[in-house]
Motif scaffolding. Structure first.
Motif, PDB file in Angstrom:
ATOM      1  N   ILE A   1      -3.094  -3.038  -2.993  1.00 40.53           N
ATOM      2  CA  ILE A   1      -3.323  -4.236  -3.660  1.00 40.53           C
ATOM      3  C   ILE A   1      -3.246  -5.715  -2.643  1.00 40.53           C
ATOM      4  O   ILE A   1      -1.592  -5.460  -1.945  1.00 40.53           O
TER       5      ILE A   1
ATOM      6  N   GLN B   1      -7.818  -5.397  -5.199  1.00 36.04           N
ATOM      7  CA  GLN B   1      -6.658  -3.645  -5.288  1.00 36.04           C
ATOM      8  C   GLN B   1      -8.282  -2.594  -4.601  1.00 36.04           C
ATOM      9  O   GLN B   1      -9.617  -2.687  -5.313  1.00 36.04           O
TER      10      GLN B   1
ATOM     11  N   GLN C   1      -7.279 -11.130  -6.333  1.00 36.40           N
ATOM     12  CA  GLN C   1      -6.790  -9.918  -5.745  1.00 36.40           C
ATOM     13  C   GLN C   1      -7.448  -9.098  -5.227  1.00 36.40           C
ATOM     14  O   GLN C   1      -8.768  -9.150  -6.016  1.00 36.40           O
TER      15      GLN C   1
ATOM     16  N   ASP D   1     -13.148  -1.594  -3.010  1.00 39.82           N
ATOM     17  CA  ASP D   1     -12.401  -2.322  -3.470  1.00 39.82           C
ATOM     18  C   ASP D   1     -13.165  -3.155  -5.316  1.00 39.82           C
ATOM     19  O   ASP D   1     -13.964  -2.897  -5.324  1.00 39.82           O
TER      20      ASP D   1
ATOM     21  N   THR E   1      -2.511  -9.924  -2.737  1.00 38.22           N
ATOM     22  CA  THR E   1      -2.697 -11.527  -3.911  1.00 38.22           C
ATOM     23  C   THR E   1      -2.883 -11.935  -3.093  1.00 38.22           C
ATOM     24  O   THR E   1      -1.330 -12.272  -2.431  1.00 38.22           O
TER      25      THR E   1
ATOM     26  N   ASP F   1       1.116  -1.272   0.005  1.00 42.17           N
ATOM     27  CA  ASP F   1      -0.003   0.418  -0.717  1.00 42.17           C
ATOM     28  C   ASP F   1       0.856   1.050  -0.116  1.00 42.17           C
ATOM     29  O   ASP F   1       2.020   0.964   0.086  1.00 42.17           O
TER      30      ASP F   1
END
Length: 986
Positions: A476, A526, A524, A549, A478, A453
Motif C-alpha cells: 500500500i 493498493q 493511494q 493495482d 499513499t 509491503d
C-alpha cells in the motif's frame, strides 16, 4: 506439502528486475555466477535473468564527483538520456528508452528495494518570461559517497512488478551497509573550480551610436547598429570563477550480529554568476542486526538533507543578469553601474532606485522589453530556494525455514521546496505587475509518501533438474502533495517581502501580481503481486510476474483497478551446446510485459459537477474550477480516463569470451504506450460532444531501438591494466495515434507539451518533443521569398522545425592502472537532432552578436536560393544581392517570444562529442596504526567539446518537464570543472 504448494504458486509471475553490485564494480552487466539482488530485495543468480540490465558501482559515482549523482552517469549506461537543468543542485531529467508519456516519462526511483517519490517543486519552462528557477529534486540531495550501486531497469519486463509506478522503468539505488570486522573511518574531500565557456559569440566592434553625429550618445538606443568602434567585453569580467567544495565523513563497524554505517556530508558551491551560491548538508545512517538465532533480521535506514541556494539562474530574459550584458548597447560604460553603484537614492520616496542606462531621470524605462542592471537583479530581484528532505525505512525479515522467508517493510519520505522571488520597487514595470511597492512570488511544494509491503519469498527444492523461486506479497502506497503559490504586487510597506505585508483586500481578480493558490492532493495505490522463476538444469529459465493495482486516481471512472503482467525466458547456449573454448558464456533471452501509468491525483473529480470546485483548490478566496472536463455519456465510453498502458517486447543476447575478458550485450525492444491523457479544445459539436475543453483518453507513442554494451579487459595485471567499454544505443520515436478516430479532429492538430512554451508539440506521425516555430516563406519551388529590400518573409503560422532528441548515443569509457597510478576518461557523443536558440535570435535583433558584426563587415547577408516575393517590383526574379544586416536580422530575430521572427534561421545541429570527465589518481599505501591508505586525484568534468555546432549545450534544458528539451532560453553557459580530490581510509 511442498508439492501441493508448487502448482498454486506457478500461476503467479516472476519478478524481473535489476541487480545490485559491489562497491568495486564498474559499469557492466553482472558476473554470470554472481548471486544478485533483484526487485523487492530478492536474491537470484544473474544467469537466470530474462531481461537486460546495466549497473554502476559506487566507485564510478565518486571517481569524479558532481553535486547531483545522476550527472555522473551520463555516457556510462546505454540508452539512458540525462539532461541537466540550470546550476548546482538543480534537478536532472532522466529518460530510458525514449519518451513514452505526455504526462511523465521519468523512471521510478527505489532505495534499498523500496520505492520513493522523487519530489520536486514547480518546474521552470522555456518561456522568455519565466520567473522561477528549477528548484531541484530529492535525488540531487543524496550524497554519492553513501551509494553502493545503482541499477537501471530500462525495460517494462524488468520493472513490471512495480506496476503503474514502474511504467517508465526503474532506477534501483542501494546504499552502503557497515561491514563485519574492524571498524573503519573514511574521509573524502574534493575542491573544484569552474569557469564558464562556450558563451554566446558577441561583437564589440560596432557601437550603438555614431560619435560623428551631433547629439548621438551611448544609451539612447537599445540596438547596437551604430558606427564602427571598439567597446569593452564586460561579460567576461562579470562572470567569476566558481568553486565547489564537497566533504564527506563516514563511519562503519560491525560484527556477526550487527553492522552500522553513518555518514555526514557537505557541499558548498559559489557559482560563476556573482552572488549565487548553493549549500547542502547530508546525513545518513543504516543499521542491520540479527536476532533469534539469526532468523530475524532488522534493517533500518535514514537519509536527510538541507539545501539552501540563492540566485540560481532562471530561464528566460526577465531575470537573467546575463541578458542585460548580452544586450548592453555597445559604447555604454558598464563600469559606472557596477556592484557598488547599481542604486541611486530616490528623494521623493526615500527608497533606493535603479541606476541603469535604460532608466530615464523620471524613473521610466526606455526599452521594450526593458533590461535591468545585472547587480540590481541579483540584489533587488533575488531568488532563494530552500529544500528539506527526509527518508526513513524499516525492514524485518524472518527465515521460516531454509527455503521460505517472510518480510515486512515500510518507508516514509518527505520533502519540501520553498522558492521565493523578491522584486523591489523601481524594478522594470512589466515585472512589478502594476505594483508600486514591490512584488513577491513564492512557491511552496510539500510532498510525502508512505509505503509498506508484506512479502513471502521461497526457493523450494523440487529436484536436481528443476529449480523454483517465487515471491508473493501486497503493498500500500499513499502520496500527498500540498502546493502553495503566492504572487502579490500589493505590498503595504515598500520592499518588505513577508506574508503579513501582503494586501489581499484589493478589488482585483486573480491574475499576474495577484495569486494565492492552495492545493492539497492525495493518492493511494493498493496492490497485490507475485512472481515465479522456473529453471531447468541451469540451462533454461522461465519468468513470470503478475500485479494488480487499485488506484484511487481511477475513482469515478469505469475502472477501479488494473493488472500488469510479464513473461520472459532465456536459454544458456553455452550449457546446452559444446562451443569453442574462446566462448565462456552465451545466453539468449526474450520477454514481453504490460505495465502502466496512473492518472494525475484528483483529476477524476472533474467528472462530478459537485467536486469540480475542489479539484485544484482556491486562488485568493476564489474557487478554482478545472479548465477541462471529461467526455461523459453514451457513445464516449472509449474517451473516459484510464491508466496509460505500455506493452513492450524485448529480445537480446549476452556473450563472454577470452576467459571472460570480453563481454558483449545487445538488446532490441519495441514498446507501445497507449491511453495517453490528452487535453484539447473542441470548437464545434462533434457527434454529440458539445464544444469545450476536454481530457481525452487517446494517443499512442511507439519507441523502437537497440542498446548495447561492449567491455574488454585489454590488459589485466597489477602492474598494468586497461579496461575499455563502449555503450551504444539508438531509439526511434513515433506518434502513432494522437486523438481518437471517433472525434472529427483534423489530423494536423497539434498538442502542446507541458513546459515547452508552445515550442514543443505532438503531431500525428511526428515524434515526441518536435519543435515548432515560424519558417521562411517560400514559393512552390522551395525558394525563400524576400521583400523589395531583400529581407526574408515569414510564414504566418508555426510549422515543424526539427526534433531535439538524439538518434544515436555513444559512450566510450576507459580505465587504466599503472601500478598505483589510475587514469580514466570518458568520451560521449549524442548524434542527430535539431535545437533552437532564442538567445541567438534576440542577440541578432539587437545587433550584439558576432554574426551581426560579420555581416556588416561582409557588406550584407547573402540569402541562398531566394527570389523576390509577389507584389514587389521584381516579383519572381532571383535575388542575388546582399541584404542590409539590420533589415535581415530585424526580420528573423526577435525578443518577443513565440511565433515572432523566423525560428528556422536559429535551428542548429544537436550533435555533440565531448570529453565528459577525466581523472588521474595515485594511491599511497600507508598501513600505519590509524591510516590504511589515501588516494589523491586530479579530476575534471565537461572539459571540452570535440564537436559542437549549436551556440549552447543541447544537453541543458530549462526545466524537468515533458516539453522542456531542445530550446535555449537564455540559460546558464556550460561550465568546465577542474580540481583535486582526496580519499583517506582509517
Amino acid at each position: 506439502m511442498r508439492k501441493a504448494v508448487i502448482p498454486v504458486l506457478f500461476v503467479f509471475s516472476l519478478s524481473a528486475n535489476a541487480q545490485e553490485k559491489k562497491v568495486t564494480d564498474t559499469t557492466k552487466t553482472t558476473d554470470i555466477q554472481e548471486v544478485v539482488v533483484t526487485s523487492l530485495g530478492v536474491k537470484r543468480q544473474s544467469r537466470s535473468l530474462t531481461y537486460s540490465s546495466q549497473q554502476i558501482g559506487g566507485d564510478e559515482l565518486t571517481e569524479v564527483k558532481t553535486p547531483n549523482l545522476l550527472n555522473s552517469i551520463n555516457g556510462k549506461v546505454s540508452n539512458v538520456q540525462i539532461n541537466r537543468t540550470n546550476g548546482v543542485g538543480s534537478s536532472v531529467r532522466v529518460i530510458m528508452r525514449g519518451n513514452k508519456s505526455v504526462s511523465n516519462s521519468q523512471p521510478l526511483y527505489v532505495i534499498d528495494g523500496i520505492p520513493i517519490i522523487n519530489g520536486t517543486g514547480k518546474s521552470a519552462d522555456i518561456g522568455q518570461y519565466s520567473n522561477m528557477p528549477d528548484p531541484g529534486d530529492v535525488l540531487s540531495s543524496i550524497n554519492p559517497d553513501d551509494i553502493e550501486s545503482i541499477n537501471f531497469l530500462k525495460g517494462a519486463s524488468a520493472s513490471a512488478l512495480y506496476g503503474s509506478a514502474g511504467g517508465n522503468g526503474a532506477i534501483l539505488i542501494t546504499t552502503k551497509k557497515g561491514k563485519m570486522g574492524k571498524s573503519s573511518i573514511t574521509y573524502s574531500t574534493s575542491l573544484t573550480v569552474e569557469r564558464a565557456y562556450s558563451l554566446p559569440k558577441l561583437q564589440h566592434s560596432y557601437l550603438s551610436y555614431d560619435p560623428s553625429v551631433p547629439d548621438q550618445q551611448p544609451g539612447q538606443s537599445i540596438y547596437s547598429w551604430g558606427a564602427k568602434g571598439v567597446s569593452k567585453d564586460y561579460l567576461k569580467d562579470f562572470l567569476q570563477t566558481g568553486t565547489t567544495w564537497v566533504n564527506s565523513l563516514s563511519f562503519q563497524s560491525g560484527n556477526e550480529k550487527s553492522t552500522n554505517y553513518f555518514s555526514i556530508g557537505n557541499t558548498t558551491n559559489k557559482g560563476v554568476v556573482p552572488m549565487s551560491y548553493f549549500d547542502q548538508y547530508n546525513i545518513s545512517f543504516r543499521n542491520s542486526s540479527k536476532f533469534l538465532d539469526d532468523k530475524l533480521t532488522l534493517d533500518a535506514n535514514f537519509i536527510g538533507s538541507l539545501q539552501e541556494s540563492k540566485n540560481r539562474q532562471t530561464p528566460g530574459a526577465s531575470f537573467s543578469p546575463l541578458t542585460s550584458l548580452y544586450w548592453l548597447p555597445r559604447g555604454v560604460n558598464f563600469d559606472q553601474y557596477g556592484p557598488d553603484n547599481y542604486t541611486i537614492w530616490d528623494k521623493t520616496r526615500y527608497l533606493p532606485a535603479q541606476n541603469w542606462w535604460e532608466v530615464n531621470p523620471n524613473g521610466s524605462f526606455k526599452g521594450n522589453p526593458a533590461t535591468q542592471n545585472p547587480y540590481w537583479i541579483l540584489n533587488r530581484n533575488p531568488v532563494t530556494v530552500s529544500n528539506k528532505n527526509a527518508y526513513g525505512a524499516l525492514s524485518l525479515s524472518y527465515q521460516i525455514n531454509p527455503w521460505l522467508s517472510a518480510r515486512v517493510r515500510g518507508n516514509y519520505s518527505w520533502n519540501t521546496s520553498d522558492s521565493q522571488r523578491d522584486i523591489a520597487a523601481f524594478s522594470a514595470p512589466s515585472l512589478l505587475a502594476d505594483g508600486a511597492n514591490g512584488r513577491m512570488l513564492k512557491n511552496i511544494y510539500e510532498n510525502s509518501s508512505t509505503y509498506g509491503d508484506v512479502l513471502l519469498i521461497g526457493s523450494p527444492k523440487i529436484n536436481d533438474a528443476l529449480s523454483l523461486d517465487f515471491t508473493v506479497g501486497g503493498s500500500i502506497n499513499t502520496t500527498r502533495n500540498k502546493i502553495t503559490q503566492i504572487d502579490n504586487a500589493y505590498l503595504a510597506v515598500p520592499n518588505l517581502f513577508a506574508a503579513n505585508n501582503l494586501q489581499w483586500n484589493v478589488n482585483r481578480s486573480p491574475g499576474d501580481g495577484y495569486h494565492n493558490i492552495y492545493t492539497n492532493m492525495k493518492k493511494q495505490v493498493q496492490s497485490v503481486f507475485a512472481s515465479v522463476s522456473l529453471g531447468y538444469k541451469n540451462m533454461f529459465y522461465v519468468d513470470m510476474t503478475f500485479r494488480n493495482d487499485w488506484d484511487s486516481t481511477l475513482a469515478l471512472t469505469d475502472q477501479k483497478g488494473v493488472d500488469y503482467e510479464s513473461i520472459g525466458a532465456n536459454a544458456i547456449l553455452s550449457s546446452i551446446f559444446k562451443l569453442p573454448e574462446t566462448i565462456n558464456f552465451w545466453k539468449v533471452r526474450g520477454s514481453y510485459a504490460t505495465v502502466g501509468l496512473g492518472l494525475p491525483a484528483n483529476i477524476s473529480n472533474a467528472m462530478v459537477e459537485y467536486s469540480k470546485g475542489y479539484t485544484y483548490g482556491v486562488d485568493a478566496g476564489t474557487i478554482v474550477y478545472p479548465k477541462s472536463s471529461f467526455a461523459t455519456g453514451a457513445g464516449f465510453e472509449a474517451l473516459l480516463p484510464r491508466p496509460e498502458l505500455n506493452k513492450t517486447f524485448e529480445a537480446g543476447t549476452e556473450i563472454r569470451m577470452l576467459n571472460n575478458r570480453l563481454s558483449f550485450d545487445i538488446t532490441y525492444y519495441n514498446s507501445n504506450t497507449s491511453n495517453q491523457l490528452l487535453e484539447t479544445s473542441i470548437s464545434s459539436n462533434l457527434g454529440g460532444l458539445a464544444p469545450g475543453s476536454y481530457y481525452i483518453n487517446a494517443g499512442k507513442i511507439r519507441n523502437t531501438g537497440f542498446e548495447s554494451s561492449l567491455s574488454y579487459k585489454i590488459f589485466n595485471s597489477e602492474k598494468f591494466g586497461w579496461t575499455t567499454m563502449v555503450n551504444a544505443s539508438a531509439n526511434k520515436n513515433k506518434i502513432v495515434e494522437l486523438f481518437p478516430s471517433s472525434l472529427s479532429i483534423k489530423e494536423d492538430q497539434l498538442f502542446s507539451l507541458t513546459g515547452g512554451g508552445d515550442y514543443t508539440r505532438l503531431k500525428l506521425g511526428g515524434s515526441f518533443g518536435d519543435i515548432y516555430g515560424i519558417k521562411f516563406k517560400r514559393d512552390d519551388q522551395g525558394r525563400i521569398l524576400v521583400n523589395e529590400k531583400g529581407a526574408p518573409l515569414a510564414e504566418g503560422t508555426p510549422a515543424y522545425l526539427g526534433n531535439p532528441n538524439p538518434k544515436f548515443i555513444l559512450g566510450f569509457n576507459n580505465t587504466f592502472n599503472i601500478g598505483k597510478v589510475g587514469v580514466s576518461f570518458l568520451i560521449d557523443g549524442k548524434f542527430g537532432g535539431k535545437v533552437l536558440s532564442l538567445t541567438e535570435k534576440a542577440n541578432d535583433l539587437y545587433g550584439v552578436s558576432k554574426a551581426s558584426a560579420d555581416a556588416r563587415d561582409a557588406g550584407g547577408v547573402s540569402i541562398p536560393n531566394a527570389v523576390y516575393a509577389p507584389g514587389t517590383p521584381n516579383a519572381g526574379q532571383a535575388y542575388t544581392g546582399l541584404t542590409n544586416p539590420q533589415e535581415y536580422y530585424k526580420a528573423v530575430g526577435t525578443s518577443e517570444g513565440y511565433a515572432k521572427g523566423i525560428d528556422e534561421a536559429y535551428m542548429y545541429s544537436a550533435t555533440t562529442i565531448r570529453l565528459r570527465q577525466a581523472s588521474v589518481s595515485y594511491t599511497f599505501d600507508i598501513n600505519s596504526k590509524y591510516m590504511k591508505n589515501a588516494t589523491v586525484s586530479l579530476v575534471g568534468t565537461n572539459l571540452f567539446f570535440f564537436y559542437k555546432k549549436a551556440p549552447f549545450d543541447p544537453e541543458q534544458v530549462s526545466g524537468n518537464t515533458p516539453g522542456g528539451v531542445g530550446v535555449d532560453s537564455f540559460g546558464l553557459p556550460v561550465t568546465r570543472s577542474i580540481g583535486l580530490s582526496l580519499k583517506a581510509n582509517f
